[in-house]
Design a protein around this motif. Structure first.
Motif, PDB file in Angstrom:
ATOM      1  N   GLU A 164       0.842  -1.193   0.000  1.00 50.76           N
ATOM      2  CA  GLU A 164       0.000   0.000   0.000  1.00 50.76           C
ATOM      3  C   GLU A 164       0.879   1.245   0.000  1.00 50.76           C
ATOM      4  OE1 GLU A 164      -2.517  -0.166   3.415  1.00 50.76           O
ATOM      5  OE2 GLU A 164      -0.869  -0.044   4.833  1.00 50.76           O
ATOM      6  N   PHE A 165       0.276   2.339  -0.442  1.00 49.86           N
ATOM      7  CA  PHE A 165       0.985   3.613  -0.476  1.00 49.86           C
ATOM      8  C   PHE A 165       0.895   4.287   0.884  1.00 49.86           C
ATOM      9  CE2 PHE A 165      -0.373   3.312  -5.004  1.00 49.86           C
ATOM     10  CZ  PHE A 165       0.867   3.448  -5.607  1.00 49.86           C
ATOM     11  N   TRP A 166       1.939   5.014   1.219  1.00 53.11           N
ATOM     12  CA  TRP A 166       1.910   5.928   2.349  1.00 53.11           C
ATOM     13  C   TRP A 166       2.302   7.289   1.808  1.00 53.11           C
ATOM     14  CZ3 TRP A 166       4.609   9.653   4.773  1.00 53.11           C
ATOM     15  CH2 TRP A 166       4.182  10.039   6.062  1.00 53.11           C
ATOM     16  N   SER A 167       1.544   8.316   2.136  1.00 53.40           N
ATOM     17  CA  SER A 167       1.844   9.629   1.576  1.00 53.40           C
ATOM     18  C   SER A 167       1.981  10.673   2.671  1.00 53.40           C
ATOM     19  CB  SER A 167       0.740  10.061   0.616  1.00 53.40           C
ATOM     20  OG  SER A 167       0.983  11.379   0.178  1.00 53.40           O
ATOM     21  N   SER A 168       3.006  11.498   2.560  1.00 53.36           N
ATOM     22  CA  SER A 168       3.138  12.637   3.478  1.00 53.36           C
ATOM     23  C   SER A 168       2.400  13.834   2.920  1.00 53.36           C
ATOM     24  CB  SER A 168       4.610  12.998   3.670  1.00 53.36           C
ATOM     25  OG  SER A 168       5.082  13.706   2.537  1.00 53.36           O
TER      26      SER A 168
ATOM     27  N   ASP B 255      -1.426   4.338  11.782  1.00 57.23           N
ATOM     28  CA  ASP B 255      -1.679   5.743  11.600  1.00 57.23           C
ATOM     29  C   ASP B 255      -2.551   6.197  12.745  1.00 57.23           C
ATOM     30  OD1 ASP B 255      -0.512   7.187   9.754  1.00 57.23           O
ATOM     31  OD2 ASP B 255      -1.998   6.936   8.191  1.00 57.23           O
ATOM     32  N   THR B 256      -2.626   7.470  12.921  1.00 58.55           N
ATOM     33  CA  THR B 256      -3.469   8.032  13.967  1.00 58.55           C
ATOM     34  C   THR B 256      -4.792   7.263  14.029  1.00 58.55           C
ATOM     35  OG1 THR B 256      -2.460  10.111  13.448  1.00 58.55           O
ATOM     36  CG2 THR B 256      -4.398  10.172  14.841  1.00 58.55           C
ATOM     37  N   ASP B 257      -5.115   6.805  15.239  1.00 57.25           N
ATOM     38  CA  ASP B 257      -6.307   6.011  15.525  1.00 57.25           C
ATOM     39  C   ASP B 257      -7.495   6.216  14.579  1.00 57.25           C
ATOM     40  OD1 ASP B 257      -7.099   8.156  18.384  1.00 57.25           O
ATOM     41  OD2 ASP B 257      -6.477   8.600  16.361  1.00 57.25           O
ATOM     42  N   ALA B 258      -7.337   5.825  13.365  1.00 58.36           N
ATOM     43  CA  ALA B 258      -8.385   6.075  12.367  1.00 58.36           C
ATOM     44  C   ALA B 258      -9.572   5.152  12.576  1.00 58.36           C
ATOM     45  CB  ALA B 258      -7.826   5.864  10.986  1.00 58.36           C
TER      46      ALA B 258
ATOM     47  N   GLY C 127       4.017  -1.582   9.938  1.00 55.09           N
ATOM     48  CA  GLY C 127       4.407  -0.321  10.552  1.00 55.09           C
ATOM     49  C   GLY C 127       3.495   0.084  11.675  1.00 55.09           C
ATOM     50  N   LYS C 128       3.836   1.218  12.267  1.00 60.65           N
ATOM     51  CA  LYS C 128       3.031   1.736  13.364  1.00 60.65           C
ATOM     52  C   LYS C 128       1.691   2.213  12.812  1.00 60.65           C
ATOM     53  CE  LYS C 128       6.542   1.461  16.203  1.00 60.65           C
ATOM     54  NZ  LYS C 128       7.860   2.081  16.222  1.00 60.65           N
TER      55      LYS C 128
END
Lengths: 74, 437, 381
Positions: A52-56, A71-74, A68-69
């Motif tokens: 999957e993609f991760w984007s800043s 993401d913010t408690d989505a 990975g860790k």
């Protein structure tokens, strides 16, 4: 999974200490191939729900799906 | 009664300029009333909560947003920016508040029908708040929740025949000025190239595989209304090769005061009678114009097409007929090594469908930059690191004097071995027969 | 709030999926008089501030009324624009690069009615919904970014300071009094999502403190190597720290290398950068994008820091207004702000404006700095 896809997955499950990678990090895995061909392999893995993609927002990285860790408690 | 007291923001409702605070409050009221019985898919009160969290920022001078990276639609690496509020208990309506970028139609013409469709979609599945438009050009839909992303994308593609824009390390949504559609200065059809290349490069736009962002922008003339030269990695800027067309009767119309100079742009102050010598001829950067009291002449060979005379007398002077574009590359904002303006790469290129010549330049640059660019390095920085000569080599463009403002300041030339007779391998034994140790 | 499916099946994301179709084609949205005269325009005139007339070879005339917007707008406001377009403009409208909305008609009577209608439309608290202006030698709309409304690394708000500055210079949005066009832009941090670096007046949010480090949480919230590699100046490194008597894998920051970009915070929420006391706005002036007369120019920093004075940024707006007035009083006709400053010299710019020159304004950032120092005996006392 074909052989090329397996090379990518092996790299990502190996000991890297990171869960997300820039596109350029994958190029050395395929010394004979140009960037466009390597992109095709990564795209096929995204479509197969392996990556999957991760984007800043400004830059994008690839990682194994769910790695990975969180993401913010989505 | 507003959900949150916003005494600070309320002070931004006065004054003549459109108040975004009033607009958000209006949207909050309309959602609360829900006259059209919309089946809201995210919290009805998100505009009210947005005002609440913004008021908090106005009190403490700090943002209350966090970034979230793994939100998007399946298979795409861009088009959605993840956002989370760092005070979700106080402002649950905006706890998750992601941005969706929708690719705008080139030069931002719309029918009310299409805009209403976007509004209906965003009313039901988003916050009802937008940016028209983002800096790059997208329609920015401001604030929705993760579960709505695929639904929004499905409706955009299935019902409204439109797609997401770019974000991240990809081709960003291209943009153009309005070009020939409503401008006499446009040297080519900016909207059409923009549209065609956007379609041709959909994979580059949605699936990031570049070292960093890459922007195309298309300006129809050197006036640069979309600021291509300042902010796009690949700027296509209209120009022409032949003579500026002069209508001498209209020139006299300006001189005689019949027409307002500069298309009326200076109408708000008494600058005195129009003086063609002082205002046009003397301001020409190359001093290639002459006015003899009845006739304007231009030494077109010396003209650098700055547009000043044409802008000043648009009825009298017109761009030439042998039209095309210059391509400049490598512009970027200051991070990291300082701002860069686009540097001239292709002095003149014809701009004709299907734009294969332009695409050839683009693809040669991409092949090079994808291979040799470092992570998070804009094209302009790669060129600086690896040299403009290298860029010329990979694009197979011959060096010309127009590529530089002035030649190099030092003789530290990196000679190639093949440029020097006999190469770099020399015979030390033979040398010693001529020179003692 | 029952979930309504669009038809998307989450179990089979590829089923019936449509991708890569791109935007709608531009010519679907041309009003008929634009479609007819495309590529055949002869000249244009600005009839009054905010009102353009384009004349085609056919003799057709198209009138455009340009209105400022806040850029941040609701669907209610967009629908109101659609109503206006339906009533006066055959159902079409467009937006400009600088977030103005344009209504077009080919009928002079309709133009009159349209202008009268627009002038009467106000938000409930009294501000204009569609102020007409933004053309010629005046001040057009401010290009800006998200700020505290939606961004995670801003050093200031965007919409608020833009509203405050536009209120202050509003008369010049609706006038042609300037020597040349004057473009103001605002970016809420140094990453500059907006193209502030080539504006006559650029307002840039700046942080002045390196990120804080949440040692207890760094290793739990983020992947430390990613935060390290996100730093453009290599100021971030991994380290082990004792914090409240416990050992933690954490991060160290070389403060003197930090350029306050916030990239590390993007990757790692344990490195917050915002600071109410430290953050504020710098003012840059003299940039331009156009090739007219002189080549495009970068903006230069002339005020290093102004604090965030919410909600109306009085010091910022006063300073911008002052620069505008000194420019308007001193520049020649056609001279952009940067061209004027270069002609009179930057030392004269500072003496005329009364802005204080401080050490912050001398470039010391990497290689381009040298080229901004004075290598000459020519200067003005």
């Amino acid at each position: 999974m074909n052989e090329e896809q397996q090379i990518v997955v092996d790299f990502l499950t190996g000991k890297t200490g990171k869960s997300k990678f820039y596109f350029n990090d994958f190029l050395p895995l395929f010394p004979g191939k140009g960037p466009r061909d390597v992109k095709k392999i990564l795209t096929s893995l995204v479509n197969a729900e392996k990556l999957e993609f991760w984007s800043s927002g400004s830059t994008t990285m690839y990682g194994l799906k769910g790695a990975g860790k969180p993401d913010t408690d989505a | 009664m507003a959900k949150h007291a916003t005494p600070k923001l309320d002070q931004l409702e006065s004054g003549p300029w459109p108040s975004f605070v009033s607009d958000i409050k209006w949207e909050a009221e309309n959602r609360a009333k829900n006259a059209d019985k919309v089946n809201y898919q995210i919290p009805v009160d998100c505009p009210a909560d947005l005002l609440g969290v913004l008021e908090l920022s106005y009190n403490d001078g700090e943002t209350h947003w966090k970034h979230g990276g793994i939100v998007g639609v399946f298979g795409y690496g861009g088009g959605v920016i993840g956002r989370y509020c760092d005070q979700p208990q106080a402002f649950p309506g905006v706890a998750h508040f992601h941005t969706v970028r929708v690719n705008q139609p080139a030069a931002k013409y719309y029918s009310s029908e299409f805009l209403r469709q976007i509004c209906d979609l965003w009313d039901m599945r988003g916050s009802g708040l937008t940016n028209m438009h983002g800096s790059t050009g997208d329609i920015v839909l401001l604030g929705t929740q993760t579960a709505q992303l695929e639904e929004i994308f499905f409706e955009l593609t299935h019902k409204y025949n439109t797609d997401l824009g770019g974000s991240g390390s990809n081709l960003r949504t291209p943009e153009s000025c309005l070009g020939t559609s409503r401008c006499e200065y446009a040297c080519y059809d900016t909207q059409d190239v923009c549209y065609q290349l956007t379609l041709d490069y959909q994979d580059e736009l949605h699936r990031p595989a570049f070292p960093y962002k890459f922007k195309f922008k298309f300006d129809g003339c050197p006036n640069g209304c979309v600021a291509a030269i300042a902010r796009s990695d690949f700027s296509v800027i209209g120009t022409w090769k032949d003579d500026i067309k002069i209508d001498q009767a209209a020139v006299k119309g300006y001189v005689g005061g019949e027409f307002a100079p500069n298309a009326g742009a200076h109408s708000g102050r008494d600058w005195g009678k129009f003086d063609i010598q002082a205002e046009v001829v003397d301001l020409c950067p190359t001093k290639c114009m002459k006015w003899d009291g009845s006739k304007l002449s231009i030494n077109n060979r010396e003209c650098t097409r700055c547009m000043h005379c044409i802008n000043t007398m648009p009825r009298a002077l017109h761009i030439g007929d042998e039209r095309g574009a210059s391509i400049l590359v490598g512009a970027k904002a200051p991070v990291l090594d300082g701002a860069q303006m686009g540097s001239l790469l292709v002095p003149f290129i014809e701009v004709n469908q299907p734009y294969d010549e332009i695409k050839e330049v683009i693809e040669k640059i991409w092949d090079w930059w994808m291979e040799d660019g470092k992570n998070r390095e804009r094209l302009g920085e790669t060129i600086r690191r690896l040299s403009f000569q290298r860029l010329l080599e990979v694009t197979e463009i011959a060096p010309q004097a127009v590529h530089v403002k002035e030649p190099r300041h030092n003789p530290y030339i990196f000679w190639k071995e093949e440029e020097v007779p006999g190469g770099f391998d020399r015979d030390i034994e033979a040398y010693r027969t001529r020179h003692q140790r | 709030m029952a979930f309504v499916s669009s038809g998307y099946n989450p179990d089979k994301p590829m089923e019936n999926r449509i991708t890569d179709i791109g935007p709608r084609k531009y010519d679907q949205f041309y009003p008929p008089f634009i479609a007819k005269n495309k590529g055949k325009w002869l000249y244009h005139e600005i009839l009054e501030p905010g009102v353009l007339m384009h004349v085609a070879e056919s003799g057709d005339k198209v009138y455009t009324v340009r209105c400022g917007t806040a850029r941040l707008m609701s669907v209610s406001l967009i629908r109101e624009m659609c109503d206006i377009a339906d009533k006066y403009c055959q159902g079409f409208l467009r937006f400009t690069t600088r977030s103005n909305v344009e209504f077009m008609t080919d009928n002079a009577d309709t133009l009159k009615a349209l202008k009268a209608d627009l002038a009467g439309r106000k938000f409930s608290a009294g501000s204009n919904k569609f102020p007409v202006g933004g053309t010629g030698a005046g001040i057009t709309n401010i290009i800006h970014t998200q700020g505290w409304v939606h961004c995670h690394t801003p050093a200031t708000d965007a919409s608020g300071p833009v509203k405050a500055v536009m209120d202050e210079v509003f008369a010049d949005f609706q006038a042609h009094r300037m020597p040349a066009p004057l473009r103001i832009s605002l970016a809420c941090c140094i990453n500059m999502c907006g193209a502030v670096h080539c504006s006559d007046i650029g307002l840039v949010g700046i942080h002045r403190k390196p990120p804080m480090i949440d040692h207890e949480w760094a290793d739990r919230l983020c992947e430390i190597p990613l935060a390290v590699s996100a730093c453009p100046t290599a100021a971030v490194r991994p380290t082990k720290v004792d914090y409240k008597g416990e050992k933690h894998n954490s991060i160290a920051i070389k403060n003197e290398r930090c350029m306050y970009c916030g990239n590390c915070y993007t990757m790692c929420p344990a490195l917050p950068i915002s600071d109410g006391e430290g953050d504020g706005v710098a003012i840059m002036v003299g940039g331009k994008v156009s090739n007219r007369i002189s080549m495009p120019k970068f903006s230069k920093v002339v005020v290093a820091y102004i604090p965030n004075e919410t909600p109306r940024w009085p010091t910022l707006t006063k300073t911008v207004k002052h620069i505008v007035e000194v420019y308007a009083a001193n520049a020649n006709k056609y001279e952009r702000l940067g061209e004027w400053a270069e002609r009179i010299g930057w030392e004269r710019f500072f003496s005329l404006t009364g802005l204080t020159f401080t050490h912050h304004l001398i470039d010391d950032f990497r290689e381009p700095a040298y080229y901004t120092w004075r290598q000459s005996t020519q200067f003005k006392f």
